[in-house]
Design a protein around this motif. Sequence first.
Motif, PDB file in Angstrom:
ATOM      1  N   ALA A 147     -29.260  73.243  30.941  1.00  0.00           N
ATOM      2  CA  ALA A 147     -28.159  74.119  30.544  1.00  0.00           C
ATOM      3  C   ALA A 147     -27.622  74.885  31.758  1.00  0.00           C
ATOM      4  CB  ALA A 147     -28.611  75.091  29.457  1.00  0.00           C
ATOM      5  N   ALA A 148     -28.515  75.351  32.613  1.00  0.00           N
ATOM      6  CA  ALA A 148     -28.090  76.083  33.806  1.00  0.00           C
ATOM      7  C   ALA A 148     -27.287  75.169  34.730  1.00  0.00           C
ATOM      8  CB  ALA A 148     -29.307  76.654  34.534  1.00  0.00           C
ATOM      9  N   ALA A 149     -27.717  73.923  34.873  1.00  0.00           N
ATOM     10  CA  ALA A 149     -26.992  72.975  35.724  1.00  0.00           C
ATOM     11  C   ALA A 149     -25.601  72.709  35.160  1.00  0.00           C
ATOM     12  CB  ALA A 149     -27.772  71.671  35.865  1.00  0.00           C
ATOM     13  N   LYS A 150     -25.494  72.543  33.844  1.00  0.00           N
ATOM     14  CA  LYS A 150     -24.195  72.312  33.209  1.00  0.00           C
ATOM     15  C   LYS A 150     -23.279  73.521  33.396  1.00  0.00           C
ATOM     16  CE  LYS A 150     -23.690  68.531  30.895  1.00  0.00           C
ATOM     17  NZ  LYS A 150     -22.690  67.561  31.309  1.00  0.00           N
ATOM     18  N   LEU A 151     -23.830  74.722  33.265  1.00  0.00           N
ATOM     19  CA  LEU A 151     -23.028  75.931  33.458  1.00  0.00           C
ATOM     20  C   LEU A 151     -22.518  76.030  34.889  1.00  0.00           C
ATOM     21  CD1 LEU A 151     -25.066  78.516  31.376  1.00  0.00           C
ATOM     22  CD2 LEU A 151     -22.753  77.715  30.917  1.00  0.00           C
ATOM     23  N   ARG A 152     -23.382  75.710  35.879  1.00  0.00           N
ATOM     24  CA  ARG A 152     -22.935  75.733  37.278  1.00  0.00           C
ATOM     25  C   ARG A 152     -21.830  74.711  37.510  1.00  0.00           C
ATOM     26  NH1 ARG A 152     -28.414  76.353  38.213  1.00  0.00           N
ATOM     27  NH2 ARG A 152     -28.677  74.125  38.575  1.00  0.00           N
ATOM     28  N   GLU A 153     -21.999  73.510  36.955  1.00  0.00           N
ATOM     29  CA  GLU A 153     -20.989  72.463  37.100  1.00  0.00           C
ATOM     30  C   GLU A 153     -19.658  72.906  36.496  1.00  0.00           C
ATOM     31  OE1 GLU A 153     -20.325  68.228  34.933  1.00  0.00           O
ATOM     32  OE2 GLU A 153     -22.319  68.582  35.762  1.00  0.00           O
ATOM     33  N   ASN A 154     -19.700  73.502  35.317  1.00  0.00           N
ATOM     34  CA  ASN A 154     -18.495  73.980  34.639  1.00  0.00           C
ATOM     35  C   ASN A 154     -17.826  75.089  35.455  1.00  0.00           C
ATOM     36  OD1 ASN A 154     -16.566  74.317  32.648  1.00  0.00           O
ATOM     37  ND2 ASN A 154     -17.827  75.701  31.451  1.00  0.00           N
ATOM     38  N   LEU A 155     -18.624  75.986  35.989  1.00  0.00           N
ATOM     39  CA  LEU A 155     -18.071  77.081  36.788  1.00  0.00           C
ATOM     40  C   LEU A 155     -17.384  76.553  38.039  1.00  0.00           C
ATOM     41  CD1 LEU A 155     -17.738  80.111  37.309  1.00  0.00           C
ATOM     42  CD2 LEU A 155     -19.957  80.060  38.429  1.00  0.00           C
ATOM     43  N   MET A 156     -18.018  75.600  38.724  1.00  0.00           N
ATOM     44  CA  MET A 156     -17.402  75.024  39.926  1.00  0.00           C
ATOM     45  C   MET A 156     -16.088  74.327  39.578  1.00  0.00           C
ATOM     46  SD  MET A 156     -20.552  73.644  42.298  1.00  0.00           S
ATOM     47  CE  MET A 156     -20.788  72.206  41.310  1.00  0.00           C
ATOM     48  N   ARG A 157     -16.061  73.601  38.456  1.00  0.00           N
ATOM     49  CA  ARG A 157     -14.835  72.906  38.043  1.00  0.00           C
ATOM     50  C   ARG A 157     -13.733  73.907  37.736  1.00  0.00           C
ATOM     51  NH1 ARG A 157     -13.588  71.795  32.992  1.00  0.00           N
ATOM     52  NH2 ARG A 157     -15.748  71.917  32.330  1.00  0.00           N
ATOM     53  N   ARG A 158     -14.071  74.975  37.015  1.00  0.00           N
ATOM     54  CA  ARG A 158     -13.057  75.974  36.657  1.00  0.00           C
ATOM     55  C   ARG A 158     -12.545  76.717  37.885  1.00  0.00           C
ATOM     56  NH1 ARG A 158     -14.102  78.759  30.984  1.00  0.00           N
ATOM     57  NH2 ARG A 158     -12.314  79.820  31.813  1.00  0.00           N
ATOM     58  N   LYS A 159     -13.434  76.996  38.837  1.00  0.00           N
ATOM     59  CA  LYS A 159     -13.002  77.661  40.066  1.00  0.00           C
ATOM     60  C   LYS A 159     -12.050  76.774  40.849  1.00  0.00           C
ATOM     61  CE  LYS A 159     -16.643  80.904  41.251  1.00  0.00           C
ATOM     62  NZ  LYS A 159     -17.637  81.222  42.291  1.00  0.00           N
ATOM     63  N   SER A 160     -12.366  75.474  40.912  1.00  0.00           N
ATOM     64  CA  SER A 160     -11.487  74.573  41.652  1.00  0.00           C
ATOM     65  C   SER A 160     -10.137  74.451  40.960  1.00  0.00           C
ATOM     66  CB  SER A 160     -12.156  73.216  41.849  1.00  0.00           C
ATOM     67  OG  SER A 160     -11.703  72.256  40.979  1.00  0.00           O
ATOM     68  N   GLN A 161     -10.113  74.474  39.634  1.00  0.00           N
ATOM     69  CA  GLN A 161      -8.846  74.444  38.904  1.00  0.00           C
ATOM     70  C   GLN A 161      -8.036  75.702  39.190  1.00  0.00           C
ATOM     71  OE1 GLN A 161     -10.116  73.954  34.866  1.00  0.00           O
ATOM     72  NE2 GLN A 161     -10.109  71.721  34.979  1.00  0.00           N
ATOM     73  N   ALA A 162      -8.694  76.851  39.223  1.00  0.00           N
ATOM     74  CA  ALA A 162      -7.987  78.104  39.503  1.00  0.00           C
ATOM     75  C   ALA A 162      -7.423  78.095  40.920  1.00  0.00           C
ATOM     76  CB  ALA A 162      -8.930  79.282  39.309  1.00  0.00           C
ATOM     77  N   ARG A 163      -8.206  77.583  41.879  1.00  0.00           N
ATOM     78  CA  ARG A 163      -7.704  77.501  43.256  1.00  0.00           C
ATOM     79  C   ARG A 163      -6.504  76.569  43.335  1.00  0.00           C
ATOM     80  NH1 ARG A 163     -13.118  77.928  44.305  1.00  0.00           N
ATOM     81  NH2 ARG A 163     -13.612  75.787  44.762  1.00  0.00           N
ATOM     82  N   ALA A 164      -6.561  75.462  42.612  1.00  0.00           N
ATOM     83  CA  ALA A 164      -5.442  74.510  42.624  1.00  0.00           C
ATOM     84  C   ALA A 164      -4.192  75.148  42.029  1.00  0.00           C
ATOM     85  CB  ALA A 164      -5.815  73.245  41.854  1.00  0.00           C
ATOM     86  N   ARG A 165      -4.359  75.936  40.993  1.00  0.00           N
ATOM     87  CA  ARG A 165      -3.200  76.606  40.386  1.00  0.00           C
ATOM     88  C   ARG A 165      -2.582  77.595  41.367  1.00  0.00           C
ATOM     89  NH1 ARG A 165      -6.681  77.043  35.743  1.00  0.00           N
ATOM     90  NH2 ARG A 165      -6.186  75.326  34.376  1.00  0.00           N
ATOM     91  N   ARG A 166      -3.420  78.336  42.088  1.00  0.00           N
ATOM     92  CA  ARG A 166      -2.904  79.297  43.067  1.00  0.00           C
ATOM     93  C   ARG A 166      -2.182  78.577  44.193  1.00  0.00           C
ATOM     94  NH1 ARG A 166      -8.005  81.897  42.493  1.00  0.00           N
ATOM     95  NH2 ARG A 166      -8.650  80.931  44.440  1.00  0.00           N
ATOM     96  N   ALA A 167      -2.672  77.390  44.560  1.00  0.00           N
ATOM     97  CA  ALA A 167      -2.074  76.624  45.651  1.00  0.00           C
ATOM     98  C   ALA A 167      -0.856  75.842  45.174  1.00  0.00           C
ATOM     99  CB  ALA A 167      -3.103  75.664  46.248  1.00  0.00           C
ATOM    100  N   GLY A 168      -0.613  75.808  43.875  1.00  0.00           N
ATOM    101  CA  GLY A 168       0.533  75.114  43.337  1.00  0.00           C
ATOM    102  C   GLY A 168       0.309  73.639  43.116  1.00  0.00           C
ATOM    103  N   GLU A 169      -0.927  73.162  43.208  1.00  0.00           N
ATOM    104  CA  GLU A 169      -1.221  71.755  42.978  1.00  0.00           C
ATOM    105  C   GLU A 169      -1.495  71.525  41.494  1.00  0.00           C
ATOM    106  OE1 GLU A 169      -4.576  70.940  45.398  1.00  0.00           O
ATOM    107  OE2 GLU A 169      -3.618  71.681  47.205  1.00  0.00           O
ATOM    108  N   ALA A 170      -1.283  70.309  41.051  1.00  0.00           N
ATOM    109  CA  ALA A 170      -1.555  69.963  39.657  1.00  0.00           C
ATOM    110  C   ALA A 170      -3.052  69.776  39.456  1.00  0.00           C
ATOM    111  CB  ALA A 170      -0.831  68.679  39.293  1.00  0.00           C
TER     112      ALA A 170
END
Length: 62
Positions: free
Chosen positions: A24-47
């Motif tokens: 469960a901890a590994a899945k949560l870390r994976e989800n957090l990394m994915r969401r952070k990368s999505q947020a960074r992409a949104r700030r950078a204007g990438e899809a």
Amino acid sequence: MKETRGDRARAAAGERVAERKARAAAKLRENLMRRKSQARARRAGEADPTHGLPAAKTDESS
């Protein structure tokens, strides 16, 4: 002191609980990394990258 069947069962159950928590901890870390990368992409204007089928049509037909 001799180990009984109940002791072994409790130890095995404890190991299963620890493994489940680790997964469960590994899945949560994976989800957090994915969401952070999505947020960074949104700030950078990438899809955001899409996985699988898109949720909605992308053409002009509605």
